[in-house]
Design an enzyme around this catalytic site. Structure first.
Site, PDB file in Angstrom:
ATOM      1  N   GLY A 167       0.512   7.075   1.124  1.00 12.03           N
ATOM      2  CA  GLY A 167       1.839   6.645   1.558  1.00 12.03           C
ATOM      3  C   GLY A 167       2.864   6.984   0.496  1.00 12.03           C
ATOM      4  N   ASN A 199      -5.263   4.837  -5.763  1.00 12.93           N
ATOM      5  CA  ASN A 199      -6.666   4.805  -6.195  1.00 12.93           C
ATOM      6  C   ASN A 199      -7.602   5.629  -5.304  1.00 12.93           C
ATOM      7  OD1 ASN A 199      -6.431   2.912  -4.168  1.00 12.93           O
ATOM      8  ND2 ASN A 199      -6.650   1.155  -5.539  1.00 12.93           N
ATOM      9  N   ASP A 255       1.993  -0.688  -4.172  1.00 13.37           N
ATOM     10  CA  ASP A 255       1.138  -1.874  -4.243  1.00 13.37           C
ATOM     11  C   ASP A 255       0.811  -2.307  -5.670  1.00 13.37           C
ATOM     12  OD1 ASP A 255       0.968  -2.203  -1.522  1.00 13.37           O
ATOM     13  OD2 ASP A 255      -0.772  -0.911  -1.317  1.00 13.37           O
TER      14      ASP A 255
END
Lengths: 401, 401
Positions: free
Chosen positions: A12, A107, A137
């Protein structure tokens, strides 16, 4: 090592991801050992299909426009690669004499970068792989924080402050306002909303994060208590909050309508119903900023924009120094002044791992954050950027893909 | 006429409503015939309970901070007055020698202002009543547009543009994005989202307004067609869209869960379910800016801020010239340059009336607006404001109530 470089963006997008792209391009174009600077269109898709574009062809003004343009300018993709596909990607790189590969992502992307690094090594092909952290995030480990987070936090905190001004205007409306933030497994963004209390608007905040088990009965009691004390309340809820058994609360929201069709709702919609049907006399409404919280350039933090850019620059510095199979990290220096140093960590140490919100920074009784979190986050939201405007709206004129 | 003046704010606030308040205060304080400048706290509540505050006591810096603070600084209230209560309000005014009464609000508030004007006349009490237009919905009649609308339109258009950049980054995700705007009866705000197409992001927009009957079958067909052509689509939906029989679509969203509790959802949530369950292979998500669209100061339009201020100033000019029982209007002057003149219209001509979105500016087949609407709205979103910041967030330091 002399050769070409290749950059890809993954997952994203964020408001500042193109600053990292810009940093890598700028530094690579100035490096004599780097011949061509390529970008892979649409992330993994471009890697797999050898869809590279020559970024050296872009003019300086075109490149600079990247810095004020949200979204992944090279394009991104969500796709799970097979081992065979990883080998294809490396073969394409070898065919194009790619010696430096930069992957801007979270990640999951660091896991892919690690696999590419391993595949190249196995093949005996000399390839420098460097990951550049990117996530709203803030869940990447081994780094103090990740570019993208500060701007999304500033976006959310501003929205809470603005909405508090509105709620103050119409007091005692018996309506609870719920805001749902991103964060499937981590509460960093939900916690950031606490910054919206800065102006002491008098509107109480209750913050729910995935790291702390959610109890519906306590939730209702807390909301009613806040309403009785203050005549209003703002509930901040991370999309991924879970009950004591680890089940997503949003899944409970999966109800069926009269003809048996599933009604899929997010957790904010579910909590709105809980308040409306079970909260004595209270009503509720909810706000879903959704993807806007990661694409709202007008709120981006000056610090975040600069760090995203420097993370890109340092990816090149690292690669030229022979660092390989590593992700750029941001390490906060000791007080009194905020500053970061750019280090590196092996990709395998961050691949697929998640940094949770520290429970010692969260009061699970009052559902609010502690002072340590404010110390952590304030430096990350400082500074504003001035966006070029055109006819009253941001001028995002340039887009590669 | 010599005496005191009283100002009240009413209904839902906007980002710029305090500019009208500032304009009235500034002009009143400079008028020798006006002695005290009072504000009624919390709208109707303050009028009814004689809860007036002396605005002349505020310092110049305090007053100026009003201009960059969203939400109704005096506070507002939602309450239906009886005839007897109107008489009480006028009696309070008489007791305080209020000779000028300014009411900043929408069409419901103009009705209240009209009743107060009539009650004073009936009583033989000399009172100048002037309404100042305020609404994000832009539904006040007799005025080209209303202060508050331009800023909410700019907010929404920016969000559409930002989100389009995000959607472009992850193409062909098979996900339709739905944005729900305010507008219970009128489609002005939903239509404003068309401005977000300015940058030619390639993300198609479908806009649904209350003035044009909504057909679920056509909606599904249109969404699928756009998706097939472009690989994505943004659906903009006004909260008040209705079917051919005039029933709110949002009401259809009232379904019951397994234990019979009503699940109250907005229209965006309902349309998400329609796409997910009936749109072949498509999924959907939705964005609810809710009250943030009327309180987001960072996006406010410079033109709107200035017009809100000047509307307040002209309310005083009008009153001092003996105009009574009237609302300030903004009349657009002829081209080529955008400019407005501030006129007035009897309150009874705007009280409780609604200005619908002109159907001749809307293409009910393509669900998009026509060029005439762009001509109308572009001047209203021009110009940016610079908000004072403190620790990385807007510094809304001053609030009266």
């Amino acid at each position: 090592m002399t050769g070409n470089c290749l950059i890809a963006q993954s997952g994203g997008p964020t408001a500042v991801i193109n600053n990292s792209l810009y940093g890598i391009i700028e530094e690579s174009l100035q490096s004599p050992q780097i011949q061509k600077v390529y970008g892979a269109r649409r992330g993994v898709y471009g890697l797999l299909n050898q869809d590279y574009i020559d970024l050296g062809q872009l003019s300086k003004p075109q490149l600079e426009m990247l810095r004020m343009t949200p979204g992944a300018a090279l394009g991104s993709w969500r796709y799970k690669l097979s081992t065979h596909e990883i080998e294809i990607i490396v073969a394409h790189m070898q065919a194009n004499d790619i010696r430096y590969f930069y992957y801007i992502g979270g990640n999951g992307s660091m896991h892919v970068a690690h696999l590419i690094h391993q595949a190249a090594q196995k093949k005996g092909y000399e390839l420098n792989v460097i990951g550049v952290p990117k996530t709203v995030d803030n869940d990447l480990t081994q780094t103090d924080h990740s570019p993208g987070f500060g701007s999304a936090a500033k976006f959310l905190a501003t929205s809470i402050l603005d909405m508090s001004m509105d709620i103050m205007s119409l007091p005692k409306s018996n309506r609870i306002t719920i805001v749902e933030t991103m964060g499937r497994n981590t509460g960093w963004l939900a916690a950031s909303c606490a910054l919206g209390m800065q102006q002491e608007t008098g509107i109480p905040l209750l913050i729910y994060i995935p790291e702390s088990p959610f109890c519906e009965e306590k939730f209702l009691r807390d909301v009613q208590k806040k309403y009785e004390q203050h005549g209003s309340a703002l509930v901040i809820v991370s999309e991924g909050i879970r009950d004591g058994a680890g089940r997503l609360i949003a899944d409970s929201a999966l109800v069926r309508d009269a003809v048996g069709r599933p009604q899929l709702g997010g957790v904010a919609g579910y909590l709105k119903d809980v308040i409306t049907t079970q909260g004595a006399g209270l009503s509720a409404r909810y706000i879903l900023p959704s993807i806007w919280q990661r694409s709202g350039m007008m709120f981006s933090s000056g610090v975040d924009v600069e760090e995203a850019y420097l993370a890109g620059k340092h990816a090149c510095y690292h690669a030229k120094q022979g660092i390989n199979g590593a992700m750029v990290t941001l390490q906060r220096k000791k007080r009194p002044f905020y500053a970061v140093e750019y280090g590196s960590v092996p990709l395998k140490e961050v691949a697929g791992k998640e940094k949770l919100f520290p429970l010692e920074w969260y009061d699970a009784d009052s559902h609010f954050v502690k002072a340590e979190f404010f110390d952590y986050i304030y430096p990350l939201i400082q500074g504003e950027v001035s966006i070029p405007m055109k006819n009253g709206l941001p001028a995002y004129q340039y887009f590669i893909s």
